[in-house]
Write a protein that holds these residues in place. Structure first.
Motif, short mmCIF file in Angstrom:
data_model
loop_
_atom_site.label_atom_id
_atom_site.label_comp_id
_atom_site.label_asym_id
_atom_site.label_seq_id
_atom_site.Cartn_x
_atom_site.Cartn_y
_atom_site.Cartn_z
N HIS A 205 -7.46 8.90 -1.33
CA HIS A 205 -6.57 8.07 -2.01
C HIS A 205 -6.51 6.64 -1.68
N HIS B 125 -3.79 3.88 -0.74
CA HIS B 125 -2.44 3.87 -0.55
C HIS B 125 -1.76 2.46 -0.41
N VAL C 9 0.85 7.09 -1.81
CA VAL C 9 -0.30 6.88 -2.44
C VAL C 9 0.03 6.21 -3.92
#
Length: 135
Positions: free
Chosen positions: A85, A87, A97
C-alpha cells in the motif's frame, strides 16, 4: 482620440466549448507533468530495492501507483505474495492508506526475487504531502 468598440457577446455554446477545451487541455498538461516518484528500500537486513511512481490516472480524479523491486525471497517452489500500500505520511510517523486498501493487488515474487504491480486509486493525484510504501 481613440474609439472604443463595444464588446461582442459570444454565443453561450461557444463560451461553454471554450471553457471545456481549456479545462481538458489544462488537465492534460498537469496530468502529464505532475508525478511522484521514489525508491523502495528494505529496512534492517532486507535487500529489497526498486522504484515507485504515482501519476494522474487516465480517468480524471484517479491516481495510478506502480511499484517494482528486486532482492526479495525468490518464489521458486511456493509462490511468495506480498501485500502493499502507499501510505500518507512517513515510515517514522505512519499514516493512512492512500485510496482504498482493496485497490492494491498483492505482489507476486518471481523465481528471481523480483515483483511488480500497479493500483488505480479513486483519489486525485495529491498536489503535496509525504508518502511511503509498505510492502
Amino acid at each position: 482620440m481613440r474609439t472604443q468598440r463595444p464588446l461582442r457577446r459570444l454565443p453561450f455554446v461557444a463560451v461553454t466549448l471554450l471553457l471545456t477545451l481549456s479545462s481538458s487541455l489544462a488537465y492534460g498538461l498537469v496530468r502529464r507533468h505532475l508525478a511522484w516518484d521514489g525508491l523502495v528500500t528494505g529496512i534492517s537486513t532486507s535487500k529489497i530495492r526498486g522504484p515507485i511512481e504515482m501519476v494522474g490516472g487516465v480517468v480524471l480524479g484517479t491516481t495510478l501507483a506502480t511499484v517494482s523491486y528486486r532482492g526479495d525471497t525468490p518464489g521458486v517452489s511456493t509462490p511468495v505474495s506480498r501485500p502493499w500500500h502507499v501510505h500518507v505520511g512517513s515510515c517514522a510517523k505512519g499514516g493512512a492508506v492512500l485510496g482504498a486498501a482493496s485497490a492494491y493487488t498483492p505482489l507476486r515474487v518471481d523465481a528471481k526475487g523480483m515483483a511488480e504491480g500497479k493500483a488505480t486509486l479513486r483519489v486525485a493525484l495529491p498536489d503535496s504531502g509525504s508518502f511511503y510504501v509498505n510492502i
